[in-house]
Design a protein around this motif. Structure first.
Motif, PDB file in Angstrom:
ATOM      1  N   PHE A 138      -9.315  -0.047  -4.752  1.00  0.00           N
ATOM      2  CA  PHE A 138      -7.898  -0.064  -4.413  1.00  0.00           C
ATOM      3  C   PHE A 138      -7.550  -1.344  -3.667  1.00  0.00           C
ATOM      4  CE2 PHE A 138      -8.312   4.431  -5.320  1.00  0.00           C
ATOM      5  CZ  PHE A 138      -7.126   4.715  -5.952  1.00  0.00           C
ATOM      6  N   ILE A 180       0.841  -1.203   0.000  1.00  0.00           N
ATOM      7  CA  ILE A 180       0.000   0.000   0.000  1.00  0.00           C
ATOM      8  C   ILE A 180       0.874   1.249   0.000  1.00  0.00           C
ATOM      9  CG2 ILE A 180      -1.641   1.342   1.383  1.00  0.00           C
ATOM     10  CD1 ILE A 180      -2.849  -1.420   2.245  1.00  0.00           C
ATOM     11  N   GLU A 181       1.913   1.243   0.801  1.00  0.00           N
ATOM     12  CA  GLU A 181       2.819   2.393   0.863  1.00  0.00           C
ATOM     13  C   GLU A 181       3.476   2.668  -0.492  1.00  0.00           C
ATOM     14  OE1 GLU A 181       7.127   3.168   2.924  1.00  0.00           O
ATOM     15  OE2 GLU A 181       5.627   2.130   4.131  1.00  0.00           O
ATOM     16  N   SER A 216      -9.131   2.403   0.481  1.00  0.00           N
ATOM     17  CA  SER A 216      -9.237   0.979   0.144  1.00  0.00           C
ATOM     18  C   SER A 216     -10.478   0.616  -0.664  1.00  0.00           C
ATOM     19  CB  SER A 216      -9.207   0.126   1.413  1.00  0.00           C
ATOM     20  OG  SER A 216      -7.945   0.183   1.997  1.00  0.00           O
ATOM     21  N   ILE A 219      -7.063   8.149  -2.132  1.00  0.00           N
ATOM     22  CA  ILE A 219      -6.667   6.743  -2.240  1.00  0.00           C
ATOM     23  C   ILE A 219      -7.160   6.011  -0.999  1.00  0.00           C
ATOM     24  CG2 ILE A 219      -4.748   5.148  -2.562  1.00  0.00           C
ATOM     25  CD1 ILE A 219      -3.164   7.517  -3.753  1.00  0.00           C
ATOM     26  N   GLN A 270       0.681   3.857  -3.063  1.00  0.00           N
ATOM     27  CA  GLN A 270       0.291   5.243  -2.802  1.00  0.00           C
ATOM     28  C   GLN A 270       1.402   6.197  -3.208  1.00  0.00           C
ATOM     29  OE1 GLN A 270      -0.973   5.275   1.305  1.00  0.00           O
ATOM     30  NE2 GLN A 270      -3.037   4.633   0.758  1.00  0.00           N
ATOM     31  N   VAL A 308       0.720   9.034  -6.129  1.00  0.00           N
ATOM     32  CA  VAL A 308       0.813  10.458  -5.780  1.00  0.00           C
ATOM     33  C   VAL A 308       1.912  11.138  -6.597  1.00  0.00           C
ATOM     34  CG1 VAL A 308       1.429  12.068  -3.926  1.00  0.00           C
ATOM     35  CG2 VAL A 308      -0.162  10.187  -3.469  1.00  0.00           C
ATOM     36  N   TYR A 330      -4.523  -3.880  -4.410  1.00  0.00           N
ATOM     37  CA  TYR A 330      -3.518  -4.341  -3.443  1.00  0.00           C
ATOM     38  C   TYR A 330      -3.508  -5.871  -3.373  1.00  0.00           C
ATOM     39  CZ  TYR A 330      -4.081   0.500  -1.753  1.00  0.00           C
ATOM     40  OH  TYR A 330      -4.178   1.866  -1.650  1.00  0.00           O
ATOM     41  N   ALA A 353      -3.455  12.091  -2.322  1.00  0.00           N
ATOM     42  CA  ALA A 353      -3.336  11.003  -1.348  1.00  0.00           C
ATOM     43  C   ALA A 353      -4.645  10.750  -0.607  1.00  0.00           C
ATOM     44  CB  ALA A 353      -2.214  11.296  -0.361  1.00  0.00           C
TER      45      ALA A 353
END
Length: 86
Positions: free
Chosen positions: A68, A7-8, A27, A25, A11, A15, A72, A22
């Motif tokens: 999202f 996820i990090e 889930s 974004i 994102q 971005v 993921y 941000a």
């Protein structure tokens, strides 16, 4: 790779490279509506995914991705499959 790290990373590139705010974004948010990419942007997205996560993306895989969280999960699954095949 832990899903928090996925996820990090996602994102981060959304971005930085695709200029997605941000705060948009989330889930359960709709991926396509939120990021608003055209067909050329999707090609760029595929390249970024492949370079960050090391697996080949199939265009038809995106048909099943709505949120999202789906995105993921798709990445997590492909990373696991790649590790299992190694």
């Amino acid at each position: 790779m832990e899903q928090d790290r996925i996820i990090e990373i996602v994102q981060g590139f959304l971005v930085e490279e695709f200029e997605v705010p941000a705060e948009n974004i989330l889930s359960q948010a709709n991926l396509r509506n939120t990021i608003g990419l055209d067909s050329l942007d999707y090609i760029d997205l595929v390249v970024v995914i492949e370079s960050n996560f090391g697996f080949k993306v199939q265009a038809e895989d995106f048909a099943a991705i709505d949120s999202f969280q789906d995105f993921y999960d798709y990445i997590s699954k492909n990373i696991r499959n790649k590790q299992t095949a190694s």
